[in-house]
Design an enzyme around this catalytic site. Sequence first.
Site, PDB file in Angstrom:
ATOM      1  N   CYS A 309       0.852  -1.200   0.000  1.00 40.49           N
ATOM      2  CA  CYS A 309       0.000   0.000   0.000  1.00 40.49           C
ATOM      3  C   CYS A 309       0.883   1.244   0.000  1.00 40.49           C
ATOM      4  CB  CYS A 309      -0.961  -0.001   1.173  1.00 40.49           C
ATOM      5  SG  CYS A 309      -0.172  -0.184   2.738  1.00 40.49           S
TER       6      CYS A 309
HETATM    7  C1  UN1 Z   1       1.080  -2.694   3.552  1.00 42.07           C
HETATM    8  O1  UN1 Z   1       1.447  -2.708   2.373  1.00 42.07           O
HETATM    9  O2  UN1 Z   1      -0.113  -2.926   3.854  1.00 42.07           O
HETATM   10  O3  UN1 Z   1       6.090   0.362   5.114  1.00 42.07           O
HETATM   11  C2  UN1 Z   1       1.988  -2.492   4.701  1.00 42.07           C
HETATM   12  C3  UN1 Z   1       5.947  -0.634   4.449  1.00 42.07           C
HETATM   13  C4  UN1 Z   1       5.712  -1.932   5.196  1.00 42.07           C
HETATM   14  C5  UN1 Z   1       4.275  -2.164   5.490  1.00 42.07           C
HETATM   15  C6  UN1 Z   1       3.370  -2.072   4.325  1.00 42.07           C
HETATM   16  N1  UN1 Z   1       6.474  -1.919   6.402  1.00 42.07           N
HETATM   17  O4  UN1 Z   1       5.983  -0.618   3.238  1.00 42.07           O
END
Ligand code: UN1
Length: 544
Positions: A309
């Site tokens: 995300c």
């Molecule tokens: C996600 O993609 O839901 O900061 C979490 C980051 C990871 C967590 C992503 N530690 O990209």
Amino acid sequence: MDMVHILEAQLDFVERTNPSGKPTVQGYNIINGQLTSASDGSTFESRNPGWLDDVVGVFPQSTRSDVSDALAAARQAFAAWAATPAPTRGQIIGNMGRLLIEHKDAIVALETREIGKTLKESAGSVQEAIDTCLFFQSEGRRLYGQTVNSELPNKELFTYRRPLGVCGIINACNFPAAVPFWKMIPAIMCGNTCVWKSPQDAPMLSFALARIMHQAGLPDGVINLVHGKGSGAGQYLIDAVDEGKVNKISFTGSTEVGKMIGEVCGRNLVSCSLELGGKNPLVVMPSADLDNAVEGAYWAGFGTAGQRCTSLGNLIVHESIYDEFLERFMAKVKSTRIGDSLRHDNVLYGPMLSEKYANDFLKGVEMCKEDGATHLFGKGRIQSDNAPENFLGVAEEGVYMWPHVFVDVDESMRCFHEEIFGPAVTIVKATSFEHALHLANASPYGLSSSIYTNDRMEAYQYKIGIKAGMTSINNSTTGAEAHLPFGGVKGSGNGTRESGIWVIEAYSYWHAVNDELSGKLQLAQMDVDEIEMVEAQIDWTQLA
Ligand code: UN1
């Protein structure tokens, strides 16, 4: 199978020969510490997306009554767990962390087999779960409340953190160890109990983690695991909010589903934590160290095959360095090593998380084309007769994608605004810092953001001008640490945070207590002695 307690049961296997040589696990729900099948016996498979003939496990397709049983078990377990001293709850959480350290290599390999992330990245996700356990172990010895002074004599005021009750946990499969631990570890540390709906593409890893949690000394019913593919079990859990059986929902996934969950929770006044999509901007300014910026943008865009995300969405490059940057960036993109990290070393990324993610990604690529963005690189799904230079292995064995780059993207295009979950970067040209900041704020999302610059004032202006939950200065958009607040604003969430001490707000409520020691009814605001001010003899204007 007959109901067997989780600690007495061995792993069961399904008769099957997998090309990987690894077994197919018979998976179960875990309800009140018992391994159970779906009430109607139906199942679904979890397949290795890097080697689709490899079936990792077979899992119950949970029915409404299975979810209801899991909720009843969580409700039943709540009183005793909430009354367990917080340091003891923390101790069990610490045990989970130590068990994960002990089994780390196997869990990491399993994560890679089930969702195709590289071994290095799976290790990062499992480490994030470990760090979360170790952080919250000691939080069990704090979980502070306050003593507050009363406005009345012989009266004491206190605040306590109280658990909310039964929490419904729904996470995506891309961080199948880190994200559910971000949710459930603080939830149980605060004294809540959980029903965890595993992601449909990572039921095996979830099953393994839930078993390790019980091995750590977690009492039966505190965490109950239900599996399901499609909208079934997750939807039944949300429906239970309307039935008054759930006190909290924590969801990581799409903005569309998050809004629906928010509506259901809102009409029931049930708290919800929503971690949703992102179209994360990364700005490159003329003063930046260009190689460093290329490295950061490349990793943010294509690491995890772009399936975070926090992955890079819009790459916003200042026009004065645009050509130079693009040349160096494209050289890296073209050199990308792609393949199954269980069989090939040093790949940047592996397959898509599953066929479903692959199909959705290809729709995103089509959207970029329809919008009229210039398609600079990438040919969709990798095939044997159409593979990038550094693809390793047999493409048809899994769901592998080319890295994609689109340029000449602008604000009028859907692909500027919509998240494309996968290896695609949309590049936008900026004419000034102000324009770059405007572009960075122009999408409907506000999760992660980044700027590469060596101008301190620009970095500062970006930091105060960007509307996002997280910002990197001279670093990629991904890579949040386990003890900083994680979450977004605008379309990326509802303002709740995961991780660190901040997440405790999401899993507890403040209970204010007053203890009247005077033996009589003293009325706040009304029985308070009034202090009269006295006439002063000094003329301060003499000093002016
Ligand atoms: C996600 O993609 O839901 O900061 C979490 C980051 C990871 C967590 C992503 N530690 O990209």
